[in-house]
Design a protein around this motif. Structure first.
Motif: not given
Length: 347
Positions: A204-224
């Motif tokens: 569900d989190f990944l799906d939500a992140l995809a919504v943010v990614g639809d905008g024009w900002s460069r969206v970066v996920l940072s994880v270990n």
């Protein structure tokens, strides 16, 4: 260190000197962090994490005490803000900061309530973090930010650093709503420690992140590395057991979400899956480990700065690695002025 990575670090001080500070927003958590050793009985220090676990499992010791060495303002957002400020960026921190410990932070702060309480138990093999959640922090949503800030100003900085999805139940819905307001050039999101999280929540989190990614900002996920593996498995993009190598899993996560980049900060190297390629920058080989928590947040702020000033992925990863390694090794946040002499010891 491989030659391409060495070249990144050699060029980094001059590149950093040449760029201008950027405007950074950090949000939305906040905690009072207490660090110290664990004691049992009449002042006996439990230095070994395995010993501690064995005592708990066997029931040999039923009462432990954390003996405070120091208290610090904490939280992922606070740590990101501290690093961004140290790089001379113009920082505003929106978080849960109603404690005198936050009063002396050297940048603008806007509080939304009471911070969480975090106990960092210091062991030789690595810290164990115990968190007492704040009802205010756990109830955060975009409306809470709207109550204290101009959303256009807060989310229209050059870079927005956001984190701690794991501690904030409303963060998934907030991410979906964020796409309508996010105007920043760069949005770096670090979800926090995902260990033990239900895979359906991660999907569900990944799906939500995809919504943010639809905008024009460069969206970066940072994880270990552990977090990347958990997300890849939940997102259906393969695991070691299925024979899908790590670079392919990062690339699969990026494709699954449609965001600009998925970055993994690992002990050996930082890796970024981008729209064009998967790139690596070897980490600096630190000899001593002084701090074991907070390095990832410094990494995030360095990454956000590098991307916001227009650097390529390799240079941004190099600065992120430098920020994390300096903190882990020295227990301090690296400043813009410290970068050159620090890297001189490596290249």
């Amino acid at each position: 260190m491989d030659s391409p990575s060495r070249a990144v670090y050699e060029a980094l001080p001059d590149a950093l000197d040449a760029n201008s500070p950027v405007r950074v927003t950090a949000l939305p958590d906040g905690s009072v962090d207490t660090f110290g050793p664990v004691h049992v009985g009449a002042g006996t220090v439990v230095e070994d994490r395995t010993d501690f676990a064995g005592r708990v499992e066997a029931g040999a010791s039923k009462s432990f005490r954390l003996v405070p060495r120091r208290r610090e303002p904490g939280g992922q957002a606070t740590n990101m803000a501290l690093q961004a400020h140290a790089l001379s960026d113009d920082v505003t921190l929106y978080g849960y900061l109603d404690d005198p410990l936050f009063a002396d932070l050297p940048f603008e702060t806007v509080s939304m309530g009471t911070p969480a309480r975090v106990s960092v138990c210091e062991f030789v093999e690595g810290d164990v973090v115990l968190a007492e959640a704040s009802g205010d922090v756990s109830a955060w949503d975009l409306a809470a930010l709207d109550d204290v800030a101009d959303l256009e100003a807060a989310l229209g900085a050059d870079a927005v650093c956001c984190g701690n999805w794991v501690s904030i139940p409303g963060m998934t819905d907030a991410l979906r709503a964020l796409g309508d307001h996010l105007l920043a050039d760069v949005f770096v999101f670090d979800p926090g420690d995902l260990t033990g999280t239900d895979p359906s929540f991660l999907a569900d989190f990944l799906d939500a992140l995809a919504v943010v990614g639809d905008g024009w900002s460069r969206v970066v996920l940072s994880v270990n590395r552990r977090e990347a593996d958990a997300l890849a498995s939940a997102g259906g993009v393969g695991t070691d057991a299925t024979g899908v190598d790590f670079a392919a899993r990062l690339a699969g996560l990026r494709e699954r979400t449609g965001i600009s980049g998925v970055v993994c900060h690992d002990e050996a190297a930082a890796t970024a899956a981008t729209p064009d390629d998967v790139v690596h920058v070897a980490n600096l080989e630190t000899e001593d480990v002084t701090r074991q928590t907070g390095g990832g947040d410094r990494f995030d702020a360095g990454l956000a700065h590098g991307l916001a000033v227009g650097w390529g992925w390799r240079s941004a990863l190099g600065l992120a690695n430098t920020c994390a390694s300096y903190y882990v090794e020295r227990g301090e946040t690296v400043t813009r002025e410290d970068v050159r002499p620090y890297l001189a010891g490596y290249v």
